[in-house]
Each structure stands twice: as C-alpha cells, then as structure tokens.
Design an enzyme around this catalytic site. Structure first.
Site, PDB file in Angstrom:
ATOM      1  N   ASP A  14       0.832  -1.207   0.000  1.00 26.32           N
ATOM      2  CA  ASP A  14       0.000   0.000   0.000  1.00 26.32           C
ATOM      3  C   ASP A  14       0.869   1.262   0.000  1.00 26.32           C
ATOM      4  O   ASP A  14       1.998   1.255   0.484  1.00 26.32           O
ATOM      5  CB  ASP A  14      -0.915  -0.016   1.230  1.00 26.32           C
ATOM      6  CG  ASP A  14      -2.045   1.000   1.121  1.00 26.32           C
ATOM      7  OD1 ASP A  14      -2.451   1.327  -0.017  1.00 26.32           O
ATOM      8  OD2 ASP A  14      -2.518   1.472   2.166  1.00 26.32           O
ATOM      9  N   ASN A  16       1.229   3.392  -2.922  1.00 32.55           N
ATOM     10  CA  ASN A  16       1.738   3.795  -4.241  1.00 32.55           C
ATOM     11  C   ASN A  16       1.210   5.166  -4.662  1.00 32.55           C
ATOM     12  O   ASN A  16       1.950   6.009  -5.167  1.00 32.55           O
ATOM     13  CB  ASN A  16       1.310   2.782  -5.314  1.00 32.55           C
ATOM     14  CG  ASN A  16       1.983   1.437  -5.147  1.00 32.55           C
ATOM     15  OD1 ASN A  16       2.917   1.296  -4.363  1.00 32.55           O
ATOM     16  ND2 ASN A  16       1.506   0.455  -5.900  1.00 32.55           N
ATOM     17  N   ARG A  18      -0.057   7.663  -2.832  1.00 30.79           N
ATOM     18  CA  ARG A  18       0.480   8.754  -2.012  1.00 30.79           C
ATOM     19  C   ARG A  18       1.947   9.013  -2.334  1.00 30.79           C
ATOM     20  O   ARG A  18       2.413  10.148  -2.297  1.00 30.79           O
ATOM     21  CB  ARG A  18       0.283   8.433  -0.520  1.00 30.79           C
ATOM     22  CG  ARG A  18      -1.146   8.685  -0.036  1.00 30.79           C
ATOM     23  CD  ARG A  18      -1.396   8.062   1.308  1.00 30.79           C
ATOM     24  NE  ARG A  18      -1.523   6.609   1.192  1.00 30.79           N
ATOM     25  CZ  ARG A  18      -1.380   5.761   2.203  1.00 30.79           C
ATOM     26  NH1 ARG A  18      -1.061   6.211   3.402  1.00 30.79           N
ATOM     27  NH2 ARG A  18      -1.539   4.469   2.014  1.00 30.79           N
ATOM     28  N   ARG A  27      -0.802   8.997  -9.701  1.00 29.81           N
ATOM     29  CA  ARG A  27      -0.954   7.744  -8.945  1.00 29.81           C
ATOM     30  C   ARG A  27      -0.385   6.582  -9.754  1.00 29.81           C
ATOM     31  O   ARG A  27       0.247   5.683  -9.209  1.00 29.81           O
ATOM     32  CB  ARG A  27      -2.429   7.499  -8.634  1.00 29.81           C
ATOM     33  CG  ARG A  27      -3.038   8.510  -7.657  1.00 29.81           C
ATOM     34  CD  ARG A  27      -4.490   8.157  -7.342  1.00 29.81           C
ATOM     35  NE  ARG A  27      -4.590   6.808  -6.801  1.00 29.81           N
ATOM     36  CZ  ARG A  27      -4.389   6.518  -5.516  1.00 29.81           C
ATOM     37  NH1 ARG A  27      -4.093   7.459  -4.651  1.00 29.81           N
ATOM     38  NH2 ARG A  27      -4.492   5.273  -5.089  1.00 29.81           N
ATOM     39  N   ASN A  62     -10.829  -2.676  -5.436  1.00 35.75           N
ATOM     40  CA  ASN A  62     -10.101  -1.666  -6.220  1.00 35.75           C
ATOM     41  C   ASN A  62     -10.779  -1.316  -7.552  1.00 35.75           C
ATOM     42  O   ASN A  62     -10.421  -0.325  -8.192  1.00 35.75           O
ATOM     43  CB  ASN A  62      -8.649  -2.106  -6.482  1.00 35.75           C
ATOM     44  CG  ASN A  62      -7.758  -2.039  -5.244  1.00 35.75           C
ATOM     45  OD1 ASN A  62      -6.788  -2.792  -5.112  1.00 35.75           O
ATOM     46  ND2 ASN A  62      -8.074  -1.141  -4.310  1.00 35.75           N
ATOM     47  N   ARG A  65     -12.067   2.338  -8.180  1.00 35.82           N
ATOM     48  CA  ARG A  65     -11.167   3.477  -8.451  1.00 35.82           C
ATOM     49  C   ARG A  65     -11.462   4.075  -9.828  1.00 35.82           C
ATOM     50  O   ARG A  65     -12.105   3.424 -10.662  1.00 35.82           O
ATOM     51  CB  ARG A  65      -9.726   2.997  -8.375  1.00 35.82           C
ATOM     52  CG  ARG A  65      -9.383   2.569  -6.952  1.00 35.82           C
ATOM     53  CD  ARG A  65      -7.916   2.294  -6.807  1.00 35.82           C
ATOM     54  NE  ARG A  65      -7.616   1.964  -5.419  1.00 35.82           N
ATOM     55  CZ  ARG A  65      -6.417   2.061  -4.878  1.00 35.82           C
ATOM     56  NH1 ARG A  65      -5.393   2.466  -5.603  1.00 35.82           N
ATOM     57  NH2 ARG A  65      -6.222   1.748  -3.619  1.00 35.82           N
ATOM     58  N   ARG A 182       2.166  -4.773   6.128  1.00 34.06           N
ATOM     59  CA  ARG A 182       1.445  -3.744   5.387  1.00 34.06           C
ATOM     60  C   ARG A 182       2.295  -2.487   5.366  1.00 34.06           C
ATOM     61  O   ARG A 182       2.638  -1.947   6.415  1.00 34.06           O
ATOM     62  CB  ARG A 182       0.071  -3.435   5.995  1.00 34.06           C
ATOM     63  CG  ARG A 182      -0.680  -2.380   5.145  1.00 34.06           C
ATOM     64  CD  ARG A 182      -2.124  -2.171   5.542  1.00 34.06           C
ATOM     65  NE  ARG A 182      -2.758  -1.266   4.586  1.00 34.06           N
ATOM     66  CZ  ARG A 182      -4.007  -1.352   4.156  1.00 34.06           C
ATOM     67  NH1 ARG A 182      -4.783  -2.324   4.577  1.00 34.06           N
ATOM     68  NH2 ARG A 182      -4.493  -0.483   3.277  1.00 34.06           N
ATOM     69  N   ARG A 188      -4.908  -1.798   8.778  1.00 31.11           N
ATOM     70  CA  ARG A 188      -6.139  -2.554   8.559  1.00 31.11           C
ATOM     71  C   ARG A 188      -5.877  -3.673   7.564  1.00 31.11           C
ATOM     72  O   ARG A 188      -4.840  -3.716   6.913  1.00 31.11           O
ATOM     73  CB  ARG A 188      -7.277  -1.650   8.106  1.00 31.11           C
ATOM     74  CG  ARG A 188      -6.999  -0.867   6.855  1.00 31.11           C
ATOM     75  CD  ARG A 188      -8.264  -0.139   6.356  1.00 31.11           C
ATOM     76  NE  ARG A 188      -7.902   0.795   5.296  1.00 31.11           N
ATOM     77  CZ  ARG A 188      -7.678   2.086   5.479  1.00 31.11           C
ATOM     78  NH1 ARG A 188      -7.772   2.630   6.671  1.00 31.11           N
ATOM     79  NH2 ARG A 188      -7.340   2.854   4.459  1.00 31.11           N
TER      80      ARG A 188
END
Ligand code: IPE
Ligand code: IPE
Ligand code: MG
Length: 232
Positions: A14, A16, A18, A27, A62, A65, A182, A188
């Site tokens: 997780d 990528n 940001r 992104r 996903n 998106r 993560r 989460r």
C-alpha cells in the site's frame, strides 16, 4: 518482529498513490514505482529463504477506483510479466494467482494464466499474486466449491472440516502466512487473507511501498539485511 524463520510472508503493498502525489507525479507513476520495488522484494524473499511470498496487487474493492487508474493496474501485469518471465524461469520461480481472474480484461487474464502455466513445474520460491482478490469472496467461492463437491458425491457433508475448507480457498495447498506486512501506514486488513491470517503476525510500516527496500523487508521478517543474488 517475527521470531523464527517465516515460510510464507504476505505483503499488502500500500501507498503507491500517495508516493506519487508526494512527488507531484500521478498515482499511476506510483504504481509503476511499486512494481519496480516488487522486483526487488521478490529478490529479497529469495535471498532470505522465504518459500512463499504473497503480494496483494489488486483487491476486489479496487474496481471502484477511477477507470484510468484501473486500466493502468490491468496493464501493469502485462508489462511486468512480459519483461520478467524469462528471468523467473531462469531463477526457478513458480508464479501463482489467488483471486478471480475471469472478469479481467483478456490481455491481463491471459498473461497471468501464461505466467502460472509456464512456471508450474518450477520448484523455487512461490510468488503468489493476490489479484482481484477479496478475503470474503475467497471464503464464498470455497463454500460454493465444497457444495459442488458434495453434490457430485466426491465428499460427504461430514468431510467438511477446517482443513477441507482451507484446501478450497484460492491459496489452496499453500501454508498460511506466518507474517503479514502492510506498508503505507494504515493498520487494517482491507479484505486480504481473512481466513488464512487467523494466526499470522502483523507488521506495519509507514513506508510507502515504492520506498520499501530489501533492507526494510529483511528487518520486518527479523533477518539481517541481505545482498541481492543478482547484482550483489
Ligand atoms: C496500493 O497503493 C496499490 C493498489 C491498491 C493497487 P494505493 O494505490 O492504495 O496507494 P495509496 O494508499 O492511495 O497511497
Ligand atoms: C489494499 O490497499 C489493496 C492492495 C494493496 C492491493 P487499498 O489502498 O486498496 O486498501 P484501503 O482502501 O486503504 O482499505
Ligand atoms: Mg491504499
């Protein structure tokens, strides 16, 4: 820190998007950087003696998106495997997919199926891509498959045990992950291996996945930093 020698490490890759934003990039450029980093982490997994590395690449959530981002994420495996498959063969890497590949665009489904088929007999590290994967959906498809088995008379209702259920999950005969990492700072599960993570250790790092180095991976699994087999 995980103590012992994990056989199976799973990563929720997780951060990528940001990462891209922080660099005033798109992104998608973050996803590209993440894919590059994934090559390094596979190499680190081999060097660390991991037997199974599961990489969460696309969740069943996903799809919601923006379509240009989804399209990019469907293109990435095509580019990734066309580039890397010869090397994966050379390095005896076995590719597996956990997830429902049937609704994927043809080109994506075909390249994933090809990677699995070509590397099926390889006996080195298993790199298991969770693609269009969701933990709830995984349990539902396993339940449906079990019902089918009972209906066909292959098993009886009494044969439905935790072990039997586990065999019918997308992860099939793979051992459960000892450890789930993560990246990206969120704490989460995001519908990752819900059943399979019942006894896993969790390791969270703020590093965005494109910044997650082999040294950070080694530290996460409690090993000394390792050099690449490829470039030293
Ligand atoms: C994870 O990075 C990769 C995928 C979900 C494909 P994100 O795209 O979720 O990046 P952030 O969390 O928005 O930064
Ligand atoms: C989890 O990340 C899925 C992958 C890494 C492929 P997400 O960014 O999609 O999860 P949420 O939306 O933060 O829960
Ligand atoms: Mg995210």
């Amino acid at each position: 820190m995980y103590r012992g020698n994990p056989d199976h490490v799973a990563i929720i890759m997780d951060g990528n998007g940001r990462w891209g934003k922080k660099r005033r990039l798109s992104r998608s450029e973050g996803h590209y950087a993440g894919a590059k980093r994934m090559e390094e982490i596979i190499d680190a997994g081999i060097a660390c003696g991991i037997k199974v590395l599961t990489l969460y690449a696309f969740s069943s959530e996903n799809w919601s998106r923006p379509s240009n981002e989804v399209n990019y994420l469907m293109d990435l495996p095509v580019r990734f495997f066309n580039k890397k498959l010869p090397e994966f063969m050379k390095r005896n890497i076995q590719i597996r997919i956990s997830g429902n590949i049937s609704p994927l665009p043809d080109k994506t489904r075909e390249v994933l199926a090809k990677a699995v088929a070509r590397t099926e007999k390889n006996t080195g590290i298993i790199v298991n891509f969770a693609f269009n994967y969701g933990g709830r959906g995984d349990i539902v498809q396993a339940a449906r498959a079990l019902i089918e088995e009972v209906r066909n008379g292959n098993i009886s209702e009494d044969d439905i045990t935790e072990e039997k259920m586990q065999q019918f999950l997308y992860t099939g005969d793979l051992p459960s992950p000892n450890m789930i990492i993560r990246t990206g700072g969120e704490k989460r599960i995001s519908n990752f291996l819900l059943w399979q993570s019942a006894e896993s250790d969790f390791y969270f790092t703020d590093a965005y996945f494109p910044d997650f180095t082999r040294e950070m991976f080694a530290e996460a699994i409690g090993q000394q930093p390792v050099n690449s087999y490829l470039s030293g």
